[in-house]
Design a protein around this motif. Structure first.
Motif, PDB file in Angstrom:
ATOM      1  N   GLU A 113       0.812  -1.214   0.000  1.00 58.55           N
ATOM      2  CA  GLU A 113       0.000   0.000   0.000  1.00 58.55           C
ATOM      3  C   GLU A 113       0.850   1.271   0.000  1.00 58.55           C
ATOM      4  OE1 GLU A 113      -3.127  -0.418  -0.429  1.00 58.55           O
ATOM      5  OE2 GLU A 113      -2.960  -2.578  -0.218  1.00 58.55           O
ATOM      6  N   TYR A 114       2.186   1.136  -0.003  1.00 55.59           N
ATOM      7  CA  TYR A 114       3.043   2.303   0.129  1.00 55.59           C
ATOM      8  C   TYR A 114       4.179   2.258  -0.865  1.00 55.59           C
ATOM      9  CZ  TYR A 114       0.706   1.911   4.618  1.00 55.59           C
ATOM     10  OH  TYR A 114      -0.237   1.759   5.594  1.00 55.59           O
ATOM     11  N   ASN A 115       4.656   3.443  -1.268  1.00 58.66           N
ATOM     12  CA  ASN A 115       5.936   3.528  -1.949  1.00 58.66           C
ATOM     13  C   ASN A 115       7.026   3.527  -0.895  1.00 58.66           C
ATOM     14  OD1 ASN A 115       5.036   3.742  -4.687  1.00 58.66           O
ATOM     15  ND2 ASN A 115       4.306   5.796  -4.191  1.00 58.66           N
ATOM     16  N   ASP A 116       8.267   3.323  -1.330  1.00 54.25           N
ATOM     17  CA  ASP A 116       9.336   3.239  -0.325  1.00 54.25           C
ATOM     18  C   ASP A 116       9.533   4.580   0.376  1.00 54.25           C
ATOM     19  OD1 ASP A 116      12.081   3.209  -2.718  1.00 54.25           O
ATOM     20  OD2 ASP A 116       9.994   3.788  -2.955  1.00 54.25           O
ATOM     21  N   VAL A 117       9.709   4.489   1.691  1.00 55.42           N
ATOM     22  CA  VAL A 117       9.854   5.643   2.564  1.00 55.42           C
ATOM     23  C   VAL A 117      11.025   5.370   3.499  1.00 55.42           C
ATOM     24  CG1 VAL A 117       8.755   7.021   4.370  1.00 55.42           C
ATOM     25  CG2 VAL A 117       7.400   6.174   2.456  1.00 55.42           C
ATOM     26  N   GLY A 118      11.828   6.396   3.770  1.00 55.26           N
ATOM     27  CA  GLY A 118      12.989   6.224   4.633  1.00 55.26           C
ATOM     28  C   GLY A 118      12.903   7.081   5.884  1.00 55.26           C
ATOM     29  N   LEU A 119      13.422   6.569   6.984  1.00 55.22           N
ATOM     30  CA  LEU A 119      13.491   7.288   8.248  1.00 55.22           C
ATOM     31  C   LEU A 119      14.952   7.350   8.688  1.00 55.22           C
ATOM     32  CD1 LEU A 119      11.996   8.567  10.708  1.00 55.22           C
ATOM     33  CD2 LEU A 119      11.989   6.275  11.716  1.00 55.22           C
ATOM     34  N   ILE A 145      10.771  10.769   1.356  1.00 59.26           N
ATOM     35  CA  ILE A 145       9.534  10.387   0.677  1.00 59.26           C
ATOM     36  C   ILE A 145       9.797  10.337  -0.829  1.00 59.26           C
ATOM     37  CG2 ILE A 145       7.109  10.920   0.326  1.00 59.26           C
ATOM     38  CD1 ILE A 145       7.771  10.388   3.231  1.00 59.26           C
ATOM     39  N   LYS A 146       9.559   9.187  -1.426  1.00 63.74           N
ATOM     40  CA  LYS A 146       9.785   9.056  -2.860  1.00 63.74           C
ATOM     41  C   LYS A 146       8.858  10.015  -3.611  1.00 63.74           C
ATOM     42  CE  LYS A 146      11.049   5.539  -6.197  1.00 63.74           C
ATOM     43  NZ  LYS A 146      11.150   4.089  -6.467  1.00 63.74           N
ATOM     44  N   LYS A 147       9.391  10.701  -4.615  1.00 64.78           N
ATOM     45  CA  LYS A 147       8.645  11.751  -5.300  1.00 64.78           C
ATOM     46  C   LYS A 147       7.405  11.225  -6.001  1.00 64.78           C
ATOM     47  CE  LYS A 147      12.548  14.909  -5.835  1.00 64.78           C
ATOM     48  NZ  LYS A 147      13.424  15.678  -6.744  1.00 64.78           N
ATOM     49  N   THR A 148       7.393   9.947  -6.348  1.00 68.14           N
ATOM     50  CA  THR A 148       6.200   9.365  -6.975  1.00 68.14           C
ATOM     51  C   THR A 148       5.096   9.103  -5.963  1.00 68.14           C
ATOM     52  OG1 THR A 148       7.201   7.162  -6.720  1.00 68.14           O
ATOM     53  CG2 THR A 148       7.517   8.297  -8.833  1.00 68.14           C
ATOM     54  N   PHE A 149       5.424   9.198  -4.671  1.00 65.45           N
ATOM     55  CA  PHE A 149       4.444   8.972  -3.599  1.00 65.45           C
ATOM     56  C   PHE A 149       3.742  10.310  -3.325  1.00 65.45           C
ATOM     57  CE2 PHE A 149       3.983   6.818   0.849  1.00 65.45           C
ATOM     58  CZ  PHE A 149       2.613   6.758   0.642  1.00 65.45           C
ATOM     59  N   THR A 150       2.920  10.742  -4.263  1.00 68.78           N
ATOM     60  CA  THR A 150       2.354  12.094  -4.222  1.00 68.78           C
ATOM     61  C   THR A 150       1.302  12.284  -3.142  1.00 68.78           C
ATOM     62  OG1 THR A 150       0.775  11.443  -5.944  1.00 68.78           O
ATOM     63  CG2 THR A 150       2.837  12.517  -6.659  1.00 68.78           C
ATOM     64  N   ASP A 151       0.624  11.216  -2.748  1.00 67.68           N
ATOM     65  CA  ASP A 151      -0.452  11.344  -1.741  1.00 67.68           C
ATOM     66  C   ASP A 151       0.005  10.892  -0.354  1.00 67.68           C
ATOM     67  OD1 ASP A 151      -2.369   8.275  -2.207  1.00 67.68           O
ATOM     68  OD2 ASP A 151      -0.230   8.703  -2.424  1.00 67.68           O
ATOM     69  N   TRP A 152       1.299  11.021  -0.079  1.00 70.35           N
ATOM     70  CA  TRP A 152       1.824  10.496   1.181  1.00 70.35           C
ATOM     71  C   TRP A 152       1.226  11.208   2.387  1.00 70.35           C
ATOM     72  CZ3 TRP A 152       4.623  13.035   4.980  1.00 70.35           C
ATOM     73  CH2 TRP A 152       5.082  14.325   4.668  1.00 70.35           C
ATOM     74  N   LYS A 153       0.888  12.498   2.273  1.00 74.94           N
ATOM     75  CA  LYS A 153       0.335  13.218   3.411  1.00 74.94           C
ATOM     76  C   LYS A 153      -1.051  12.705   3.785  1.00 74.94           C
ATOM     77  CE  LYS A 153       2.929  17.536   3.297  1.00 74.94           C
ATOM     78  NZ  LYS A 153       2.848  19.019   3.309  1.00 74.94           N
ATOM     79  N   ASP A 154      -1.812  12.253   2.805  1.00 76.40           N
ATOM     80  CA  ASP A 154      -3.110  11.643   3.115  1.00 76.40           C
ATOM     81  C   ASP A 154      -2.915  10.286   3.778  1.00 76.40           C
ATOM     82  OD1 ASP A 154      -4.498  13.789   2.007  1.00 76.40           O
ATOM     83  OD2 ASP A 154      -4.469  12.907   0.002  1.00 76.40           O
ATOM     84  N   THR A 155      -1.975   9.510   3.253  1.00 69.71           N
ATOM     85  CA  THR A 155      -1.721   8.172   3.801  1.00 69.71           C
ATOM     86  C   THR A 155      -1.165   8.246   5.219  1.00 69.71           C
ATOM     87  OG1 THR A 155      -1.235   7.364   1.581  1.00 69.71           O
ATOM     88  CG2 THR A 155      -0.493   6.005   3.423  1.00 69.71           C
ATOM     89  N   PHE A 156      -0.271   9.207   5.476  1.00 74.04           N
ATOM     90  CA  PHE A 156       0.384   9.335   6.773  1.00 74.04           C
ATOM     91  C   PHE A 156      -0.196  10.486   7.609  1.00 74.04           C
ATOM     92  CE2 PHE A 156       4.431   7.492   4.685  1.00 74.04           C
ATOM     93  CZ  PHE A 156       3.966   6.211   4.909  1.00 74.04           C
ATOM     94  N   TYR A 157      -1.476  10.782   7.392  1.00 74.43           N
ATOM     95  CA  TYR A 157      -2.076  11.939   8.059  1.00 74.43           C
ATOM     96  C   TYR A 157      -2.001  11.809   9.580  1.00 74.43           C
ATOM     97  CZ  TYR A 157      -5.322  15.750   9.013  1.00 74.43           C
ATOM     98  OH  TYR A 157      -5.886  16.911   9.469  1.00 74.43           O
ATOM     99  N   TYR A 158      -2.161  10.591  10.110  1.00 80.04           N
ATOM    100  CA  TYR A 158      -2.128  10.376  11.557  1.00 80.04           C
ATOM    101  C   TYR A 158      -0.815   9.739  12.017  1.00 80.04           C
ATOM    102  CZ  TYR A 158      -7.084  11.211  10.945  1.00 80.04           C
ATOM    103  OH  TYR A 158      -8.294  11.768  10.616  1.00 80.04           O
ATOM    104  N   SER A 159       0.125   9.566  11.109  1.00 78.41           N
ATOM    105  CA  SER A 159       1.397   8.925  11.459  1.00 78.41           C
ATOM    106  C   SER A 159       2.310   9.926  12.168  1.00 78.41           C
ATOM    107  CB  SER A 159       2.083   8.389  10.203  1.00 78.41           C
ATOM    108  OG  SER A 159       1.245   7.455   9.539  1.00 78.41           O
ATOM    109  N   TRP A 160       3.161   9.397  13.037  1.00 84.77           N
ATOM    110  CA  TRP A 160       4.038  10.267  13.819  1.00 84.77           C
ATOM    111  C   TRP A 160       5.357   9.584  14.104  1.00 84.77           C
ATOM    112  CZ3 TRP A 160       4.847   8.460  18.968  1.00 84.77           C
ATOM    113  CH2 TRP A 160       3.979   7.433  19.377  1.00 84.77           C
ATOM    114  N   VAL A 161       6.369  10.406  14.352  1.00 87.52           N
ATOM    115  CA  VAL A 161       7.697   9.896  14.691  1.00 87.52           C
ATOM    116  C   VAL A 161       7.932  10.131  16.181  1.00 87.52           C
ATOM    117  CG1 VAL A 161      10.170  10.177  14.356  1.00 87.52           C
ATOM    118  CG2 VAL A 161       8.619  10.300  12.391  1.00 87.52           C
TER     119      VAL A 161
END
Length: 455
Positions: A348-354, A369-385
């Protein structure tokens, strides 16, 4: 459970107006004897009569009416009723109670618990059941079988059981205040987290292909799943010589596997509903245990590892540099590192690095955040570090945190990734770690960095 302000027009809710509900309130609604709602001047004490034939909805409606809401405000739909797992009083484990299931070295369940002293003192009989939950895909019913029953006499401890690790296992704490309650009434039951089989870890992307690899447990054995994108129609030809190796430790060399299976001999699973992926799996003879790992190798040579899972529970996170994958003749021993991004992948995700780094003596985080992952803010709206002083800290015991969408974008990225960063107030020190979590539940962790080391 949370209560929130929901916006029907946007079909979304406002995180700023979202509040966690105290489990004590749920207990009062479920068993409303002399409910003390709040000892402040705002509300008082309500005594609500209880009819044994009342439904949960009736008791909830009565509770809300007594606390000032009109019956017109209390809406409920009887169309879709969730099946109860048991007829007894139910509530999830809260702060002060710890109920967990881990794996032993032989693939069986290890039960860990912590119970507050006051709870033990007020209960004459205390025991924990390890239950097996199974679901019917057609009726959505949940069937529960008790696999083991353990009497508890200590406030905390750990017991190795004879129950094999498999999806659906759940510990439940049962409390009886008296002998009369034990013989004639229903107990109070506190639910621990249900084991999902994959230990809460999402699949790892197979580098260069529309496929992912996942380690999971079934009947105490280490098993593997392959997620193959449906558009990857010729995958069996491409992966004709590819195989998945099962390893007792992430330190084992690629040719030192315990067992293996060719990818094109995995069995297709039809009872999983996925729109974009077909799922294939293989059950090995290797017992699931801390440290177990699986790897996807492209061919009969041992140098081309395209994916490897994180070691099974209890082993500190290891970082595999993406540039190492697929390099002929390269030794792919895991490398512990504190200053390189840790990437994760999934269907469900493109590759993401921390990445954990330091600035002005403080622990800082970068998201790639991979540039092709354009909707990452919607996907990670509640995600946190979360920032942790030690890799041994529980997910909820963070020092500080910040939501992923609130990271500041750096002007200088690279060809494939946009880079976002956040500087915390935590002093950098050996052992500091950061983790990317999916949402507020703290149960689902996408990725963790290795503990900080002073080179």
């Amino acid at each position: 459970m949370f209560i929130t302000a929901y916006d029907l027009q946007k079909n979304d809710f406002n995180p700023a107006d979202t509040y966690e509900i105290d489990p004590a309130l749920l207990l009062q609604i479920g068993e409303p004897y002399n409910c003390t709602v709040d000892k402040s001047n705002i509300s008082g004490i309500y005594t609500i009569s209880r009819n044994i034939k009342d439904t949960e909805y009736d008791r909830c409606l009565q509770f809300l009416t007594e606390t000032g809401y009109s019956s017109a405000d209390c809406k409920h739909s009887h169309i879709s009723q969730r099946k109860k797992r048991s007829p007894y009083l139910q509530c999830n484990a809260y702060e002060g109670i710890k109920l967990e299931i881990k794996a032993t070295t032989e693939g069986f369940s290890k039960l860990l618990w912590e119970v507050p002293a006051t709870m033990m003192e007020n209960s004459k009989y205390v025991y924990i059941e390890i239950c097996q939950n199974t679901r019917s895909s057609e009726t959505n019913e949940v069937h529960t079988q008790v696999r083991s029953k353990l009497n508890i006499y200590e406030l905390s401890g750990a017991i190795d059981t004879s129950v094999s690790m498999t999806a659906g296992l759940q510990p439940r704490l049962r409390l009886y205040p008296s002998l009369f309650d034990f013989q004639f009434t229903n107990p109070y039951i506190w639910y621990g987290p249900e084991f999902d089989g994959a230990n809460g870890v999402i699949p790892i992307k197979v580098e260069g292909f529309d496929a992912s690899l996942q380690l999971y447990a079934e009947d105490g054995k280490a098993c593997a799943r392959l997620y193959i994108k449906k558009t990857f129609s010729n995958w069996q030809n491409v992966f004709y010589y590819s195989w998945v190796g099962f390893y007792k430790s992430s330190q084992d060399k690629n040719d030192d596997y315990s067992t293996y299976q060719y990818a094109n001999r995995f069995t297709k699973i039809d009872n999983y509903i996925t729109h974009n992926y077909d799922i294939y799996q293989y059950n090995s003879s290797l017992a699931i245990a801390p440290g177990v790992q699986i790897r996807f190798l492209l061919d009969k040579k041992y140098g081309k590892v395209l994916a490897q899972t994180t070691p099974w529970e209890g082993v500190e996170a290891m970082t595999i540099l993406s540039s190492d994958c697929g390099t002929p003749g390269q030794s792919l021993q895991p490398k512990i590192s504190s200053n390189v991004p840790v990437y994760f992948y999934g269907p469900e995700y493109n590759d993401v690095g921390l990445q954990l780094y330091t600035e002005d003596g403080k622990a800082c985080a970068r998201l790639y955040i991979k540039k092709t992952f354009t909707d990452w803010k919607d996907t990670f709206y509640y995600s946190w570090v979360g920032f942790y002083t030690s890799s041994q800290d529980k997910h909820a015991d963070y020092y500080t945190y910040n939501y992923a969408v609130k990271f500041e974008k750096m002007e200088t990225g690279n060809e494939n990734y946009d880079i976002y960063q956040y500087k915390s107030k935590l002093a950098i020190a050996p052992g500091v770690q950061i983790r990317l979590l999916k949402d507020k539940s703290t149960d689902y962790v996408f990725v963790t960095t290795g503990p900080w080391k002073n080179d």
